[in-house]
Enzyme design. Sequence first.
Site, PDB file in Angstrom:
ATOM      1  N   HIS A 268     -35.010 -11.056  35.380  1.00 48.34           N
ATOM      2  CA  HIS A 268     -35.320 -10.889  36.812  1.00 48.34           C
ATOM      3  C   HIS A 268     -36.598 -10.079  36.948  1.00 48.34           C
ATOM      4  CE1 HIS A 268     -33.854  -6.677  37.217  1.00 48.34           C
ATOM      5  NE2 HIS A 268     -32.918  -7.022  36.350  1.00 48.34           N
ATOM      6  N   ASP A 280     -36.062  -2.469  32.867  1.00 52.89           N
ATOM      7  CA  ASP A 280     -35.245  -3.257  33.805  1.00 52.89           C
ATOM      8  C   ASP A 280     -36.128  -3.766  34.935  1.00 52.89           C
ATOM      9  OD1 ASP A 280     -33.153  -4.441  35.090  1.00 52.89           O
ATOM     10  OD2 ASP A 280     -32.281  -2.593  35.835  1.00 52.89           O
ATOM     11  N   GLU A 314     -32.733 -10.019  41.703  1.00 50.85           N
ATOM     12  CA  GLU A 314     -31.436  -9.776  41.046  1.00 50.85           C
ATOM     13  C   GLU A 314     -30.823  -8.479  41.538  1.00 50.85           C
ATOM     14  OE1 GLU A 314     -28.789  -7.984  37.913  1.00 50.85           O
ATOM     15  OE2 GLU A 314     -30.647  -7.206  38.720  1.00 50.85           O
ATOM     16  N   GLU A 315     -31.667  -7.460  41.739  1.00 50.14           N
ATOM     17  CA  GLU A 315     -31.135  -6.117  41.962  1.00 50.14           C
ATOM     18  C   GLU A 315     -30.351  -5.965  43.255  1.00 50.14           C
ATOM     19  OE1 GLU A 315     -30.883  -4.020  39.793  1.00 50.14           O
ATOM     20  OE2 GLU A 315     -32.567  -4.030  38.408  1.00 50.14           O
ATOM     21  N   ASP A 340     -31.662  -9.060  30.015  1.00 49.26           N
ATOM     22  CA  ASP A 340     -31.625  -8.024  31.052  1.00 49.26           C
ATOM     23  C   ASP A 340     -30.830  -6.827  30.541  1.00 49.26           C
ATOM     24  OD1 ASP A 340     -31.723  -6.577  33.382  1.00 49.26           O
ATOM     25  OD2 ASP A 340     -30.262  -7.798  34.458  1.00 49.26           O
ATOM     26  N   HIS A 414     -32.900   2.344  36.435  1.00 53.69           N
ATOM     27  CA  HIS A 414     -33.013   2.549  37.889  1.00 53.69           C
ATOM     28  C   HIS A 414     -33.530   3.942  38.259  1.00 53.69           C
ATOM     29  CE1 HIS A 414     -29.772  -0.781  38.777  1.00 53.69           C
ATOM     30  NE2 HIS A 414     -30.793  -1.237  38.075  1.00 53.69           N
TER      31      HIS A 414
HETATM   32 ZN   LIG Z   1     -31.738  -5.683  35.361  1.00 50.60          ZN
END
Ligand SMILES: [Zn+2]
Length: 445
Positions: A268, A280, A314-315, A340, A414
Amino acid sequence: MTKLFLLLLLIPNIIFSSETKDKYAEIANKIYSHATKDSSAWDKLAFMLDNFGHRLSGSENLERTLDWILSEMKSEGLANVGQDPVKVPHWVRNDAILRMTYPWEMDIPVLALGGTIPTPKSGISSELIVVRDKDHLDELGEKVRGKIVLFNRKFDSYGKTVQYRLHGAKWASERGAIASVIRSVSPYYNAHPHTGVMYYSDTIKKIPHAAIPLEHSDIFARLDSGGVIPKVFFYMNPQTLPDADSRNVMGEIVGSELPNEIIAAGGHIDAWDVGQGAHDDGGPCLAVWEAVKLLKDLGLTPRRTIRAVMWTNEENGTAGGNDYAVTHGKEKHHLMFEFDSGVFKPIRLGYTGLDEHFAELKSHEKLFKKLFHPDFEISPGGGGVDIGPMMKAHNVPGMSISGDSGGEYWRYHHSHTDTIDKIDPKDLNENIAAIALALYIYADL
Ligand SMILES: [Zn+2]
């Protein structure tokens, strides 16, 4: 040397090689040495992350990244470079303040969780009630009414702990809390909060929801167990805007024998709006893209078509993965592949699909062990958020790759620390090689 001596020397080698030689050994060596020859992949990733930034759905950063990927894929000579329009949620973080005001004054690093509503414009001043977990919240019952709840749930597994990020606001609101805060979903103390998506329910009053670092969560917990009820001031002004225009982008290497049978592989391209989204999922996206490019550059045309796909959103929505299953559902897909899980030394390929294909893949495990990691395993269970819709709706096999992170992934996940300096160029190169080899072998089945 006599001829006999030479012959004797050769015999053990012949026996050895006929026993251990994998039919892809030569191709694997070629892929490995090409992938690991320099740091060009890392440099390319750094260019993308440094110039266009993090990539939350709806952001200009994301769309500028996608424009650049399309133009790069074209200039690299990938086939059928294209894009599918996708509507994505558009949530904007703006500012957040969390300040302890009693028993002393301290500003606390805080991140709004994705999708949260704002606090009132004047903020919230309240006592903060610490709960260990949901059971503790239920025990306290009415005691949290009109207060801010802090979920100090300690990390054991991501799957369990993330429930507090996803659902904590609903649980706290059901008990009458006016806002909720979580201990970040990470086992690491580095004074950084970790963001991520959260959910509301239509039937439960929405309250603001945010994350703080482990250190600060501990301070509140110790005060609480010492009988001191801390007070805080909490302010956030995130916005939810109308859905925005984004895209899934892709480029291919067309199969030599079965060009209409497709392997769709990628990650993603969207990321949270903190750090650079390097692990990520910018690094993994680039690794898959580079793997496809590498096969093309080496003239290793696979039997089936391999399509590098960068899925959007995606998130906080999975709009890209869902759209792909609709837009491309009628094409014959041989495999869906997703990366991922952060860029670390590759250690596992997971696969969900056909037994005979798994057995064939597994027969090449030694090759992966030799090249990448002595503990490398090819094992059942492959998938990903973006490829899930295709796997489910069209019964397509799924594969994913993961690395030997020792849990380190959750340190950056994140947060502001997910930047490219956390990616080792050698790990990135080895992932590119492992993906190229796995896709080439699977395309050959
Ligand atoms: Zn991810």
